[in-house]
Motif scaffolding. Structure first.
Motif: not given
Ligand SMILES: Nc1ncnc2c1ncn2[C@@H]1O[C@H](COP(=O)(O)OP(=O)(O)OP(=O)(O)O)[C@@H](O)[C@H]1O
Ligand SMILES: [Mg+2]
Lengths: 348, 297
Positions: A229-234, A299-309, A315-317, A321-325
């Motif tokens: 759903k989100g940007s592949p670039l992000l 770190p993987l906790t945040y990466a997983t969360d961000a990638l799922r979102a 989700s956009t950047l 951005l907070y807290p994941d990125v």
């Protein structure tokens, strides 16, 4: 001062070396696909049925044990109502029951009425089995979630997991080799600085991370039908950021290994906890309280969360951005600094 | 100015004194040979010069700078490690390109240098082979070529000729002499005395110190070794006593008569006293000189 040309010289060397290493290339491309199939299929059977969260704030033991006993339910114990609400709206739970002494609250997914009524039915049946007089009002609240397959939640998580795993191990092995080959000593007596060495490695490895995550992503989308759903670039940028941190961490850890064999022994220490505790397979909200703080430093906790979102919710950047990125940037900065510090200590 | 000026260097590895008050001055523009038994501290000294060691004592200046600021000198220094440092999974050409890149050498200059050096180490025909697939001596030669890529002023070569065939080794030494004549300093460790004999200065290390130092001729003189004549004679005992009566230092063993001489002109005088079946002149070797010197030390 960082000399970009020297960084590129190191990166080019890394690329040339990896390019000849067919086995590693094969492994980093196909392992994610195999993992995806393995876990995607295996767990989708295991975790079928209704995923119900229970938040237990006290009272009503009979209701609780009744809910745990319902055949079609897979129960996850959660710490707070807000955790439960978040997981329902993320589509990771079909609903939740918040039990407190003077109220029983049902959090139901408004988008799937059948499941909502199944949960309601079970809760009512459980409440009836309570000792007379100890009953409490049952209130219902609707949350907008969405129906999601197991592969949907695992797909984006696997992306982060394999990148972390392979980059960490490959970087640690590469630096152990630099040491045993004596080439690290040659670096130390050349104008190349530690920062340039690590930066060069990150640049070189990032190309492979890109290759790996792109193939994984294509498989996840086209074979397993996970929506993007989100940007592949992000998405790829988050993966690269995670990979850079994993590389620096591998470099740092290589200092404590004398051989490639010893690098393998880091797997149980560094990699396994991330696999278990970072929410790849089950939500971290369901991890027991006393280990959950560990999840929040991985770190993987945040990466997983961000990638799922990004993948599932678009989700956009700004959203991640907070807290994941932010956490991933902190992780990268700390690992990078430690890697450089360790390389400086090379002088005996 | 000295290329290397070391005073009272001390380096201890867990109680073992690898350098134990080493004092050396190495002038610029010479070939300097570090000799010494295994474990005498040659490699340790070289690693100290390039700043890979934290010294426990002493003062060390390299190309006029204190070793603590060696970082700014790395583009002027070439270090060939005793254990060859190359990338086995890169080709010969790629290894050279990589090291050239580290020193910011690119374009035409890189092309020229790589061609020149591969020519010198006779690897031009192998430039596309993987370094890991080279023979031991070839690997060695590539390692030397990579060390020379940036035309360093100070070269530190730790046993550069091990495993290299004699013809090529001859070529290397001519190249080292040429570098020295251009004003570059070449510091070499070796266990081969004939190589040591080709250097301007030889330093003999023992147990982390400099046991003897000088030009090969000076070392021989210092050791007090003299040439001697070996004679095969029809009647060794008779001729030996004849020579002794003339005041020569004579020694007979296994039918061979050995005479120590001071000047080569004495050979003619000896020939007037006796008529040997065969004759051989033995010059003292550097090896004997060092054995004598270190035995005395
Ligand atoms: N990193 C180190 N850790 C512990 N001991 C060391 C280390 N480096 C050298 N040594 C010790 O210091 C001593 C001197 O070693 P060094 O390598 O300088 O000898 P060398 O003269 O180069 O010998 P060789 O002729 O065998 O090359 C040896 O006893 C060696 O074991
Ligand atoms: Mg040595």
């Amino acid at each position: 001062m960082i000399d970009i040309r020297r960084v590129c010289v190191v990166a080019l060397r890394v690329v040339r070396q990896l390019k000849r290493d067919r086995r590693t290339i094969g492994l980093i491309t196909f392992a994610p696909i195999v993992l995806m199939m393995l876990f995607g299929y295996a767990l989708s059977g295991e975790m079928s049925g209704i995923q119900l969260g229970i938040v237990d704030l006290g009272g009503h033991p009979a209701l609780r044990s009744h809910l745990e006993g319902v055949k079609d339910f897979t129960v996850l114990h959660l710490g707070s109502e807000s955790d439960a609400e978040r997981l329902v709206s993320d589509g990771r739970l079909n609903g939740a029951v918040v039990i407190s002494p003077d109220e029983i609250q049902l959090l139901l997914d408004a988008t799937s009425p059948q499941i909502a009524s199944a949960i309601r039915g079970a809760a009512l049946a459980g409440a009836r089995s309570e000792v007379l007089g100890s009953g409490a009002p049952i209130v219902e609240r609707y949350v907008y979630g969405y129906d999601m397959e197991m592969t949907d939640t695992i797909g984006p998580a696997i992306l982060g997991l394999v990148v972390f795993f392979f980059t960490f191990i490959n970087a640690a092995v590469a630096f152990v080799r630099e040491r045993s080959q004596g080439t690290l000593e040659k670096f130390m007596v050349s104008p190349l600085s530690s920062t340039e060495i690590v930066s060069g490695y990150i640049l070189g490895f990032s190309l492979f991370t890109l290759l790996q995550s792109t193939t994984t992503l294509l498989v996840v989308i086209f074979v397993f039908g996970v929506p993007l759903k989100g940007s592949p670039l992000l998405l790829l940028s988050i993966v690269i950021l995670l990979g850079a941190g994993a590389l620096a961490l591998g470099t740092f850890f290589s200092n404590f290994a004398r051989s490639e064999f010893q690098v393998v022994q880091f797997i149980p220490m560094v990699v396994i906890p991330q696999i278990i505790l970072s929410g790849v397979w089950w939500p971290i909200q369901s991890i027991p309280d006393f280990v959950r703080p560990v999840s929040y430093i991985l770190p993987l906790t945040y990466a997983t969360d961000a990638l799922r979102a990004v993948m599932l919710k678009g989700s956009t950047l700004m959203d991640v951005l907070y807290p994941d990125v932010t956490a991933l940037i902190v992780f990268f900065t700390l690992s990078f600094a430690s890697a450089i510090l360790v390389l400086h200590r090379e002088v005996t | 100015m000295e290329a290397v000026d070391a005073r009272d260097l001390v380096k201890t590895f867990r109680g073992l004194r690898a350098l134990d008050g080493l004092t050396v001055r190495i002038p610029e523009g010479v070939t300097y040979c570090l000799l010494g038994p295994n474990g005498s501290g040659k490699t340790t000294f070289i690693r100290a010069i390039v700043g890979l060691l934290r010294l426990d004592g002493g003062d060390l200046y390299v190309l006029g700078e204190h070793v603590s600021s060696i970082g700014s000198l790395y583009h002027r220094i070439g270090y060939m490690t005793q254990h060859r440092a190359l990338y086995p999974d890169l080709t010969v050409q790629e290894n050279m390109e990589f090291f050239a890149g580290l020193y910011g050498i690119d374009g035409q200059r890189r092309k020229r240098r790589i061609a020149e050096l591969l020519e010198m180490v006779e690897l031009s025909d192998h430039r596309d082979r993987l370094a890991g697939a080279l023979s031991g001596g070839m690997y060695q030669r590539l390692s030397l070529a990579c060390t020379l890529i940036h035309e360093p002023e100070l070269l530190l070569l730790d046993e550069p000729t091990v495993g290299v065939d004699p013809a090529l080794r001859q070529g290397f030494w001519m190249y080292f002499d040429q570098l020295a004549s251009e004003g570059k300093t070449v510091i070499i460790t070796t266990h081969l005395m004939d190589e040591a004999g080709r250097c301007r200065i030889v330093g003999y290390m023992r147990a982390g110190r400099m046991a003897a130092e000088g030009s090969p001729e000076e070392i021989l003189r210092l050791a007090g070794l003299k040439p001697h004549l070996e004679l095969l004679l029809e009647d060794p005992e008779r001729d030996a006593s004849l020579l002794r009566s003339e005041g020569y230092d004579v020694e007979v063993s296994g039918g061979v008569v050995r005479i120590r001489i001071d000047r080569h002109a004495q050979i003619k005088e000896i020939m007037e006293i006796i008529t040997p079946l065969d004759i051989r002149l033995r010059e003292p070797s550097l090896e004997e000189a060092f054995l004598t010197l270190s035995g005395a030390a």
